[in-house]
Design a protein around this motif. Structure first.
Motif, short mmCIF file in Angstrom:
data_model
loop_
_atom_site.label_atom_id
_atom_site.label_comp_id
_atom_site.label_asym_id
_atom_site.label_seq_id
_atom_site.Cartn_x
_atom_site.Cartn_y
_atom_site.Cartn_z
N VAL A 16 0.83 -1.22 0.00
CA VAL A 16 0.00 0.00 0.00
C VAL A 16 0.86 1.26 0.00
CG1 VAL A 16 -1.67 1.35 1.36
CG2 VAL A 16 -1.99 -1.11 1.07
N ARG A 19 -0.52 6.29 2.65
CA ARG A 19 -1.87 6.67 2.20
C ARG A 19 -1.95 8.19 2.06
NH1 ARG A 19 -5.48 2.35 2.49
NH2 ARG A 19 -4.73 0.55 3.73
N ASP A 176 -0.24 -3.40 4.32
CA ASP A 176 -0.40 -1.96 4.59
C ASP A 176 0.91 -1.35 5.08
OD1 ASP A 176 -1.42 0.54 4.92
OD2 ASP A 176 -2.68 0.07 6.65
N GLN A 184 2.44 -6.66 9.45
CA GLN A 184 1.41 -6.48 8.42
C GLN A 184 1.16 -7.77 7.64
OE1 GLN A 184 -0.55 -3.94 8.25
NE2 GLN A 184 0.56 -2.67 9.70
#
Length: 311
Positions: A16, A19, A176, A184
């Motif tokens: 990911v 963010r 993540d 994770q």
């Protein structure tokens, strides 16, 4: 859905990363590029200075050269891949690639803890038994200590990879984080993680804790010895030889502790904290040692004067 074989359906993972808004990915790429460039420059320069200057052929600089190599290595295991992901739409990593990244990162980070412990022992001998320093800290012993550090790092890494990547994965393959972080990876597993937790606790008890104990006990002896030195100048000189090492130890253990003490419910803060020990610590270590070290400054000055004379 138990059994170790169920992970075979997973051929890759999606990282990911941070963010943030897409337009900030370029900024993150440039920031990582700048700091990673400084990591390369600082640590390669430190290794170059130690290798080329015969006056730095001492146990302390032997350990310091290895520390620079380790810093450079664990940063390189993570950062180039993260930088590529900042600029790509497809942020995937293969199952084997993820396992390899995790293995190498765990290897170098544990090895660094042992090398820092060996350096603390070296400082303890230098200050508490200076007349026996050359006997106790022979080249052979130093080589054995570094080889032992890599061996412990390797054993720890093999155990961690074995338990982390033998779990079964559920529908999700999304990690993540911006690298293959064990916490994770375990989060997307649907296996019983009791064995993983037992292995982690065993490694902490038998591998990580002893390095911390060696560092703390060495410094207790160092401080009590230094405080018995009658002159303030002598005390200042003795403490100055340890301050760089103590700064590096505090930086590494402080940032790693912060990451693992940060609430799992705040993954973005954990990612930011990870940047500190993956990029900031390897960038600062050569600066801490060179700025506070007369020998390194003199060796660097010698190299620069040689270059000037040749040009």
């Amino acid at each position: 859905m138990g059994g170790a074989g169920n992970h075979s359906d997973v051929t890759d993972f999606i990282l990911v990363g941070f963010r943030v808004r897409p337009e900030l990915h370029l900024l993150l790429f440039l920031l990582f590029l700048l700091i990673y460039g400084m990591v390369l420059l600082g640590n390669l320069s430190m290794i170059g200075i130690i290798v080329t200057d015969s006056q730095l052929n001492t146990p302390m600089y032997f350990f310091l050269g290895n520390l620079s190599f380790i810093d450079l290595s664990y940063s390189t295991v993570i950062v180039p891949k993260a930088m590529v992901d900042f600029l790509s739409e497809k942020k995937t990593v293969s199952f084997a690639g993820c396992a390899a990244q995790f293995f190498l990162f765990a290897l170098f980070i544990v090895t660094e803890g042992f090398v820092l412990a060996a350096m603390a022992y070296g400082r303890f001998i230098a200050i508490c038994n200076p007349l026996l320093y050359s006997v106790h800290m022979s080249r052979r012993l130093c080589t054995q200590l570094v080889a032992g550090s890599y061996f412990c790092g390797c054993v720890s890494s093999i155990l961690q990879v074995s338990v982390t990547f033998s779990v079964s994965f559920c529908a999700s393959r999304v990690i993540d984080h911006f690298y293959c972080d064990s916490y994770q990876i375990e989060k997307i597993s649907c296996s019983n993680l009791l064995v993983n937790k037992m292995v982690s606790l065993s490694l902490a008890a038998f591998i990580i804790l002893p390095t911390i104990v060696v560092i703390v006990v060495s410094y207790i002896y160092i401080v009590t010895t230094v405080l018995r030195i009658p002159s303030s100048e002598g005390r200042k000189k003795a403490f100055s030889t340890c301050s760089s090492h103590l700064g590096v130890v505090s930086l590494l253990y402080g940032t790693v502790s912060f990451v693992y003490l940060t609430s799992p419910s705040n993954p973005e803060l954990r990612k930011v904290a990870s940047v500190f020990y993956i990029l900031v610590t390897p960038m600062l270590n050569p600066l801490i040692y060179s700025l506070r070290n007369k020998d390194v400054k003199q060796a660097l000055g010698k190299i620069l004067r040689k270059k000037k004379a040749l040009s």
